[in-house]
Structures are given as C-alpha cells and as structure tokens.
Motif scaffolding. Sequence first.
Motif, PDB file in Angstrom:
ATOM      1  N   LEU A 118     -48.638  -2.071 -47.009  1.00 23.77           N
ATOM      2  CA  LEU A 118     -46.918  -2.112 -47.703  1.00 23.77           C
ATOM      3  C   LEU A 118     -46.805  -2.561 -46.647  1.00 23.77           C
ATOM      4  N   GLY A 119     -46.845  -2.223 -44.999  1.00 23.67           N
ATOM      5  CA  GLY A 119     -46.356  -2.874 -44.520  1.00 23.67           C
ATOM      6  C   GLY A 119     -46.551  -4.775 -44.113  1.00 23.67           C
ATOM      7  N   ASP A 120     -47.962  -4.638 -44.950  1.00 25.85           N
ATOM      8  CA  ASP A 120     -48.351  -6.042 -44.659  1.00 25.85           C
ATOM      9  C   ASP A 120     -48.159  -7.228 -45.681  1.00 25.85           C
ATOM     10  N   THR A 121     -48.213  -5.817 -46.521  1.00 28.40           N
ATOM     11  CA  THR A 121     -47.699  -6.919 -48.248  1.00 28.40           C
ATOM     12  C   THR A 121     -45.784  -7.442 -48.001  1.00 28.40           C
ATOM     13  N   ILE A 122     -44.811  -6.296 -47.053  1.00 28.98           N
ATOM     14  CA  ILE A 122     -43.558  -6.405 -47.360  1.00 28.98           C
ATOM     15  C   ILE A 122     -43.378  -8.102 -46.226  1.00 28.98           C
ATOM     16  N   VAL A 123     -44.240  -8.236 -45.816  1.00 34.94           N
ATOM     17  CA  VAL A 123     -44.323  -8.684 -44.144  1.00 34.94           C
ATOM     18  C   VAL A 123     -44.150 -10.077 -44.735  1.00 34.94           C
ATOM     19  N   LEU A 124     -45.768 -10.613 -45.557  1.00 37.95           N
ATOM     20  CA  LEU A 124     -46.501 -10.993 -46.114  1.00 37.95           C
ATOM     21  C   LEU A 124     -45.633 -11.619 -47.547  1.00 37.95           C
ATOM     22  N   THR A 125     -44.520 -11.012 -47.863  1.00 35.38           N
ATOM     23  CA  THR A 125     -43.430 -11.621 -48.778  1.00 35.38           C
ATOM     24  C   THR A 125     -42.818 -12.432 -48.408  1.00 35.38           C
ATOM     25  N   VAL A 126     -42.088 -12.363 -47.211  1.00 33.39           N
ATOM     26  CA  VAL A 126     -40.882 -11.971 -46.686  1.00 33.39           C
ATOM     27  C   VAL A 126     -41.658 -13.650 -45.708  1.00 33.39           C
ATOM     28  N   LEU A 127     -42.587 -14.058 -45.276  1.00 31.11           N
ATOM     29  CA  LEU A 127     -43.682 -15.501 -45.334  1.00 31.11           C
ATOM     30  C   LEU A 127     -43.255 -15.695 -45.981  1.00 31.11           C
ATOM     31  N   MET A 128     -43.564 -15.482 -47.507  1.00 30.30           N
ATOM     32  CA  MET A 128     -43.872 -16.385 -49.118  1.00 30.30           C
ATOM     33  C   MET A 128     -42.248 -17.532 -49.498  1.00 30.30           C
ATOM     34  N   PHE A 129     -41.303 -17.030 -48.754  1.00 29.98           N
ATOM     35  CA  PHE A 129     -40.282 -17.081 -49.183  1.00 29.98           C
ATOM     36  C   PHE A 129     -39.262 -18.040 -48.020  1.00 29.98           C
ATOM     37  N   THR A 130     -40.235 -18.032 -47.095  1.00 37.49           N
ATOM     38  CA  THR A 130     -39.914 -19.621 -45.680  1.00 37.49           C
ATOM     39  C   THR A 130     -40.675 -20.599 -46.242  1.00 37.49           C
ATOM     40  N   ARG A 131     -40.176 -21.503 -44.965  1.00 35.79           N
ATOM     41  CA  ARG A 131     -41.521 -22.059 -44.619  1.00 35.79           C
ATOM     42  C   ARG A 131     -42.506 -22.372 -44.573  1.00 35.79           C
ATOM     43  N   HIS A 132     -43.296 -20.924 -44.329  1.00 34.15           N
ATOM     44  CA  HIS A 132     -44.717 -20.722 -44.057  1.00 34.15           C
ATOM     45  C   HIS A 132     -45.289 -20.172 -45.573  1.00 34.15           C
ATOM     46  N   GLY A 133     -44.967 -20.737 -46.530  1.00 33.04           N
ATOM     47  CA  GLY A 133     -45.115 -20.301 -47.314  1.00 33.04           C
ATOM     48  C   GLY A 133     -46.350 -21.200 -48.542  1.00 33.04           C
ATOM     49  N   HIS A 134     -46.971 -20.918 -47.425  1.00 37.65           N
ATOM     50  CA  HIS A 134     -48.421 -22.535 -48.158  1.00 37.65           C
ATOM     51  C   HIS A 134     -49.607 -22.329 -47.743  1.00 37.65           C
ATOM     52  N   GLY A 135     -50.847 -22.820 -47.933  1.00 37.66           N
ATOM     53  CA  GLY A 135     -51.808 -22.594 -47.387  1.00 37.66           C
ATOM     54  C   GLY A 135     -52.399 -22.061 -46.999  1.00 37.66           C
ATOM     55  N   LYS A 136     -52.694 -21.316 -45.701  1.00 34.95           N
ATOM     56  CA  LYS A 136     -53.431 -20.211 -45.413  1.00 34.95           C
ATOM     57  C   LYS A 136     -52.641 -19.330 -45.752  1.00 34.95           C
ATOM     58  N   ARG A 137     -51.431 -18.842 -46.328  1.00 37.50           N
ATOM     59  CA  ARG A 137     -50.340 -17.618 -46.571  1.00 37.50           C
ATOM     60  C   ARG A 137     -51.033 -17.229 -47.739  1.00 37.50           C
ATOM     61  N   PHE A 138     -51.166 -18.448 -48.720  1.00 43.67           N
ATOM     62  CA  PHE A 138     -52.176 -17.986 -49.996  1.00 43.67           C
ATOM     63  C   PHE A 138     -53.296 -17.388 -50.383  1.00 43.67           C
ATOM     64  N   SER A 139     -54.746 -17.465 -48.890  1.00 47.50           N
ATOM     65  CA  SER A 139     -55.105 -17.079 -48.871  1.00 47.50           C
ATOM     66  C   SER A 139     -55.153 -15.460 -48.240  1.00 47.50           C
ATOM     67  N   ASP A 140     -54.068 -15.274 -47.887  1.00 46.42           N
ATOM     68  CA  ASP A 140     -53.629 -13.624 -47.367  1.00 46.42           C
ATOM     69  C   ASP A 140     -53.218 -13.356 -48.223  1.00 46.42           C
ATOM     70  N   VAL A 141     -52.727 -13.907 -49.221  1.00 50.85           N
ATOM     71  CA  VAL A 141     -52.614 -12.874 -50.550  1.00 50.85           C
ATOM     72  C   VAL A 141     -53.873 -12.385 -51.200  1.00 50.85           C
ATOM     73  N   GLY A 142     -54.587 -13.058 -50.870  1.00 49.27           N
ATOM     74  CA  GLY A 142     -55.781 -12.698 -51.545  1.00 49.27           C
ATOM     75  C   GLY A 142     -55.980 -11.571 -50.818  1.00 49.27           C
ATOM     76  N   ASP A 143     -56.164 -11.483 -49.661  1.00 52.05           N
ATOM     77  CA  ASP A 143     -57.149 -10.544 -48.773  1.00 52.05           C
ATOM     78  C   ASP A 143     -55.992  -8.904 -48.853  1.00 52.05           C
ATOM     79  N   ASN A 144     -54.777  -9.750 -49.223  1.00 50.25           N
ATOM     80  CA  ASN A 144     -53.988  -8.475 -48.747  1.00 50.25           C
ATOM     81  C   ASN A 144     -54.067  -7.092 -50.296  1.00 50.25           C
ATOM     82  N   ALA A 145     -54.768  -8.078 -51.013  1.00 48.02           N
ATOM     83  CA  ALA A 145     -54.696  -7.548 -52.770  1.00 48.02           C
ATOM     84  C   ALA A 145     -56.109  -6.998 -52.546  1.00 48.02           C
ATOM     85  N   PHE A 146     -57.359  -7.502 -51.950  1.00 45.84           N
ATOM     86  CA  PHE A 146     -58.183  -6.665 -51.884  1.00 45.84           C
ATOM     87  C   PHE A 146     -58.146  -5.848 -50.721  1.00 45.84           C
ATOM     88  N   TYR A 147     -57.562  -5.607 -49.771  1.00 47.90           N
ATOM     89  CA  TYR A 147     -57.147  -4.132 -48.927  1.00 47.90           C
ATOM     90  C   TYR A 147     -56.380  -3.245 -50.182  1.00 47.90           C
TER      91      TYR A 147
END
Length: 214
Positions: free
Chosen positions: A163-192
């Motif tokens: 949950l903590g990882d998901t919330i942090v990733l959600t916040v990042l996707m609403f910032t300028r960091h929401g591109h590139g490797k962050r999409f790969s992080d979404v998949g890794d988070n879903a896998f866990y």
Amino acid sequence: MTAGSSHPRPSETPLSHRIVLNARHMPSYSYGHRSPIWWGTLSFAAAEGMGFVMVVGAYFYLVFINGNWPLSAPPPDLLWSSLFTVLMLASIWPNQMAKRDGEREDLSRSRRDLVIMSLIGLALLGIRVLELGTLHVRWDQNAYGSILWLLLGLHTLHLATDLGDTIVLTVLMFTRHGHGKRFSDVGDNAFYWYFVVASWPPIYVIIYWFPRWW
C-alpha cells in the motif's frame, strides 16, 4: 638505445577502437521478466513466502502437541475476515488493469488504476484493523494467541508495504516524474500485489476455518 639504458624503449602505437554495439538508442527500462526489478520482486516474494511457510509450520506444530485447538478461546469471527477476503480477491481485476495500462504507457488510465488500488488498499487495511478486534485472544495470552497474531501480523505487514509503495507511485505519476521507468514500476507493483493476494486464502482457511473443522 638511449644513453644510460640497457633496454630498448618499446614503440608507442595508438590503440585502435572498434564499435561493437551502439546502445545509445536502446531503452533504459523494460517490463515483466525482462526487467531486473521484476526478478528482484520475485526473489523478495519467494523469501517472504518461506517466512509464511515457517509460521504455518509452527502453527500446525502447536496444533499437534496440544490436540485441543484453539486454546482457551473460541475461533475468530468470520464477518470482517470474509469481507476482507472478498475485497482482496476482487482487487485482482483493477490490479490487472494497472499492469496492462502501465505496459501500454497510458498515463491517464495508469493514474486512475493506481488511485483505485490505493483506495482498495486503505479499505483493506481498515478492515484488517476491525478484524484484529474479533480474534477473541490477545497476542500474549497463550501459544495460540501468539501464533495467530504473528500470522496475521506478517500478512498485514506485506499489505501495508505494498500500500505504501502504491501510494508513493500514485503521487509520482501525478508529477513530472510520471513517465518512462515509472510505467515499469507500475507493473512491478502489480506483480507484488499478486503475491499479497495469493498468500491470503491459505492463511484465511488456516486461521478461520481449520479451528472450526478441528
């Protein structure tokens, strides 16, 4: 030969370089088993899964040596634990959508999926707090209480971690960091999250149904 020297100086020839592969235009991230983070997540889940196996083994060892189970307490109530189980299994669908949209690098849908998963995680954590109040035994009351709280505590720790990882990733996707490797992080988070979901049904059966059958 040079004055004062008994050995000839080796000739100085420039080193030649040959380009074997130009990796400048290769992607810096990938998805699934092609990503090193995916393998790290898999190893992490395997190690944590062994932790669950050891605690479950200790649980049944206590059952074996005591015979009468559970000890000095009725089985835990089913209401909140069953609701938790239904919601956790239902979360597989939005989690799969998050994985799919992340691999498609669809920013708007990835944001939506992550918000949904964050809300589901918060709801599950709230239900788990209510669930802990219906165990009918304290963690320090006896061996049954200790192993029961340990098993639920381990799963709660994994739930809170994701949950903590998901919330942090959600916040990042609403910032300028929401591109590139962050999409790969979404998949890794879903896998866990799949690991968190898959580990719960056996624990649910052991904690809530086995004492009733026994």
